[in-house]
Design a protein around this motif. Structure first.
Motif, PDB file in Angstrom:
ATOM      1  N   SER A   2      57.845  46.949  43.062  1.00 55.41           N
ATOM      2  CA  SER A   2      57.042  46.482  44.245  1.00 55.41           C
ATOM      3  C   SER A   2      55.260  46.773  43.962  1.00 55.41           C
ATOM      4  CB  SER A   2      57.131  47.310  45.605  1.00 55.41           C
ATOM      5  OG  SER A   2      56.818  48.540  45.353  1.00 55.41           O
ATOM      6  N   VAL A   3      54.657  45.659  44.575  1.00 58.50           N
ATOM      7  CA  VAL A   3      53.189  45.708  44.346  1.00 58.50           C
ATOM      8  C   VAL A   3      52.456  47.086  44.879  1.00 58.50           C
ATOM      9  CG1 VAL A   3      51.032  44.418  45.246  1.00 58.50           C
ATOM     10  CG2 VAL A   3      53.397  43.439  44.932  1.00 58.50           C
ATOM     11  N   ARG A   4      52.916  47.595  45.845  1.00 56.25           N
ATOM     12  CA  ARG A   4      52.273  48.776  46.412  1.00 56.25           C
ATOM     13  C   ARG A   4      52.392  49.812  45.081  1.00 56.25           C
ATOM     14  NH1 ARG A   4      53.961  51.693  52.107  1.00 56.25           N
ATOM     15  NH2 ARG A   4      52.181  53.448  51.996  1.00 56.25           N
ATOM     16  N   ASP A  70      49.190  41.422  42.233  1.00 62.52           N
ATOM     17  CA  ASP A  70      49.628  40.437  43.329  1.00 62.52           C
ATOM     18  C   ASP A  70      51.035  40.420  43.746  1.00 62.52           C
ATOM     19  OD1 ASP A  70      46.965  39.738  43.762  1.00 62.52           O
ATOM     20  OD2 ASP A  70      47.287  38.147  42.443  1.00 62.52           O
ATOM     21  N   SER A  71      51.600  40.195  44.869  1.00 65.40           N
ATOM     22  CA  SER A  71      52.687  40.076  45.065  1.00 65.40           C
ATOM     23  C   SER A  71      53.552  38.846  44.372  1.00 65.40           C
ATOM     24  CB  SER A  71      53.316  40.114  46.818  1.00 65.40           C
ATOM     25  OG  SER A  71      52.618  39.017  47.210  1.00 65.40           O
ATOM     26  N   GLN A  74      60.308  37.391  45.771  1.00 61.17           N
ATOM     27  CA  GLN A  74      61.493  38.643  46.352  1.00 61.17           C
ATOM     28  C   GLN A  74      62.877  38.046  45.959  1.00 61.17           C
ATOM     29  OE1 GLN A  74      60.992  39.557  50.369  1.00 61.17           O
ATOM     30  NE2 GLN A  74      59.101  40.495  50.340  1.00 61.17           N
ATOM     31  N   HIS A  92      61.490  43.413  45.295  1.00 58.25           N
ATOM     32  CA  HIS A  92      60.404  43.023  45.259  1.00 58.25           C
ATOM     33  C   HIS A  92      59.838  42.750  43.552  1.00 58.25           C
ATOM     34  CE1 HIS A  92      59.375  43.383  49.596  1.00 58.25           C
ATOM     35  NE2 HIS A  92      60.023  44.433  49.632  1.00 58.25           N
ATOM     36  N   SER A  93      58.882  42.056  43.503  1.00 60.86           N
ATOM     37  CA  SER A  93      58.317  41.921  42.174  1.00 60.86           C
ATOM     38  C   SER A  93      56.797  41.557  42.172  1.00 60.86           C
ATOM     39  CB  SER A  93      59.107  40.733  41.484  1.00 60.86           C
ATOM     40  OG  SER A  93      58.672  39.498  42.140  1.00 60.86           O
ATOM     41  N   CYS A  94      56.160  41.737  41.118  1.00 54.69           N
ATOM     42  CA  CYS A  94      54.661  41.567  41.454  1.00 54.69           C
ATOM     43  C   CYS A  94      54.193  40.948  40.049  1.00 54.69           C
ATOM     44  CB  CYS A  94      53.981  42.812  41.413  1.00 54.69           C
ATOM     45  SG  CYS A  94      54.187  44.008  40.209  1.00 54.69           S
TER      46      CYS A  94
END
Length: 121
Positions: A2-4, A70-71, A74, A92-94
């Motif tokens: 995930s981006v976070r 960046d995101s 999905q 999620h991917s980034c």
């Protein structure tokens, strides 16, 4: 990833010298550090290739001039739930962007500066 999660590690290395950033990523516990280390080594190799392989990255004091995540897309999956229903799972991917620059000027940049001074004089 995930981006976070990725941004937490990207913020640690933004603006640092390449050697210092590699040290931070080597001893970081987050999984994102493994992916960022691979991308940083790739960026350094691309810089060396762009300078025709004549220069080594160690001599020119490389630093990370730009770094952000960046995101991405999905992946959507379904998991069985009670009473015949389904729950959605989003994986999620980034996208990671790293730009490496040199503080010490390259020999071709030095020659250009001296030639421009002689033309103006």
């Amino acid at each position: 990833m995930s981006v976070r999660k990725m941004r937490l590690v990207v913020d640690l290395i933004r603006g640092k010298r390449v050697g210092e950033a590699l040290g931070i990523l080597e001893y970081s516990k987050q999984e994102a550090a493994i992916w960022l280390k691979k991308n940083l080594l790739s960026a350094v190799a691309n810089w060396e290739f762009k300078t025709d392989g004549l220069e080594s990255a160690d001599e020119y004091d490389l630093f990370i001039s730009e770094a952000f995540a960046d995101s991405g897309a999905q992946i959507k999956r379904f998991r069985p739930a009670p009473h015949g229903r389904a729950h959605r799972i989003r994986k999620h991917s980034c996208h990671i962007t790293l730009k490496v620059s040199n503080k010490t000027p390259l020999p071709s940049e030095r020659v250009t500066a001296t030639e421009s001074e002689t033309v103006q004089a």
